[in-house]
Scaffold this motif. Structure first.
Motif, mmCIF file in Angstrom:
data_model
loop_
_atom_site.group_PDB
_atom_site.id
_atom_site.type_symbol
_atom_site.label_atom_id
_atom_site.label_comp_id
_atom_site.label_asym_id
_atom_site.label_seq_id
_atom_site.Cartn_x
_atom_site.Cartn_y
_atom_site.Cartn_z
ATOM 1 N N ALA A 34 9.266 2.757 -13.079
ATOM 2 C CA ALA A 34 9.191 2.097 -11.780
ATOM 3 C C ALA A 34 10.507 2.266 -11.040
ATOM 4 O O ALA A 34 10.536 2.503 -9.833
ATOM 5 C CB ALA A 34 8.872 0.625 -11.968
ATOM 6 N N LYS A 35 11.597 2.142 -11.768
ATOM 7 C CA LYS A 35 12.906 2.288 -11.137
ATOM 8 C C LYS A 35 13.164 3.731 -10.732
ATOM 9 O O LYS A 35 13.769 4.002 -9.703
ATOM 10 C CB LYS A 35 14.001 1.820 -12.101
ATOM 11 N N ILE A 36 12.705 4.628 -11.560
ATOM 12 C CA ILE A 36 12.881 6.039 -11.224
ATOM 13 C C ILE A 36 12.162 6.347 -9.922
ATOM 14 O O ILE A 36 12.691 7.015 -9.039
ATOM 15 C CB ILE A 36 12.346 6.933 -12.354
ATOM 16 N N ASP A 37 10.957 5.798 -9.817
ATOM 17 C CA ASP A 37 10.194 6.042 -8.601
ATOM 18 C C ASP A 37 10.893 5.407 -7.408
ATOM 19 O O ASP A 37 10.962 5.982 -6.321
ATOM 20 C CB ASP A 37 8.793 5.472 -8.758
ATOM 21 N N LEU A 38 11.425 4.215 -7.635
ATOM 22 C CA LEU A 38 12.120 3.529 -6.552
ATOM 23 C C LEU A 38 13.328 4.326 -6.102
ATOM 24 O O LEU A 38 13.587 4.498 -4.917
ATOM 25 C CB LEU A 38 12.555 2.146 -7.044
ATOM 26 N N ARG A 40 13.775 7.451 -6.406
ATOM 27 C CA ARG A 40 13.349 8.663 -5.721
ATOM 28 C C ARG A 40 13.035 8.347 -4.273
ATOM 29 O O ARG A 40 13.385 9.062 -3.363
ATOM 30 C CB ARG A 40 12.108 9.208 -6.432
ATOM 31 N N TRP A 41 12.351 7.227 -4.119
ATOM 32 C CA TRP A 41 11.985 6.794 -2.779
ATOM 33 C C TRP A 41 13.212 6.593 -1.913
ATOM 34 O O TRP A 41 13.300 7.057 -0.788
ATOM 35 C CB TRP A 41 11.234 5.468 -2.889
ATOM 36 N N PHE A 42 14.154 5.875 -2.493
ATOM 37 C CA PHE A 42 15.353 5.558 -1.729
ATOM 38 C C PHE A 42 16.121 6.812 -1.361
ATOM 39 O O PHE A 42 16.571 6.976 -0.240
ATOM 40 C CB PHE A 42 16.249 4.619 -2.539
ATOM 41 N N SER A 43 16.284 7.674 -2.350
ATOM 42 C CA SER A 43 17.085 8.864 -2.088
ATOM 43 C C SER A 43 16.423 9.721 -1.023
ATOM 44 O O SER A 43 17.086 10.342 -0.210
ATOM 45 C CB SER A 43 17.290 9.656 -3.368
ATOM 46 N N TYR A 46 16.820 7.940 2.390
ATOM 47 C CA TYR A 46 18.168 7.952 2.958
ATOM 48 C C TYR A 46 18.627 9.349 3.342
ATOM 49 O O TYR A 46 19.659 9.521 3.936
ATOM 50 C CB TYR A 46 19.159 7.347 1.972
ATOM 51 N N THR A 47 17.845 10.324 2.946
ATOM 52 C CA THR A 47 18.218 11.679 3.316
ATOM 53 C C THR A 47 17.755 11.963 4.731
ATOM 54 O O THR A 47 16.674 12.460 4.952
ATOM 55 C CB THR A 47 17.605 12.692 2.341
ATOM 56 N N ILE A 48 18.579 11.582 5.654
ATOM 57 C CA ILE A 48 18.221 11.798 7.047
ATOM 58 C C ILE A 48 18.719 13.169 7.473
ATOM 59 O O ILE A 48 19.913 13.465 7.361
ATOM 60 C CB ILE A 48 18.845 10.714 7.936
#
Ligand SMILES: [Zn+2]
Length: 67
Positions: A34-38, A40-43, A46-48
């Motif tokens: 779950a944290k890995i997925d989170l 991944r989501w965040f990274s 944040y990659t604008i």
């Protein structure tokens, strides 16, 4: 046949490691995934992409701005 009446959800494979998910960490197999997925989501969120704007041009001379 009333199989749709079953209260329990059908287990899905964990999207991270494809193991069977657990009710506690649904839809993941564990807290770790779950944290890995989170992460991944965040990274990804944040990659604008850097967009070059044409708004910033050199027409504004700093010398003229400070009068
Ligand atoms: Zn997993």
């Amino acid at each position: 046949m009333a199989e749709s009446q079953k209260p329990e959800r059908r287990m899905r494979p964990c999207p991270i490691c494809s193991k069977l998910s657990t009710p506690d960490d649904y839809p993941f197999c564990s807290d770790r995934c779950a944290k890995i997925d989170l992460n991944r989501w965040f990274s990804e969120g944040y990659t604008i992409p850097v967009v070059e704007t044409d708004d910033i041009d050199e027409s504004n001379f700093p010398d003229e701005d400070r009068s």
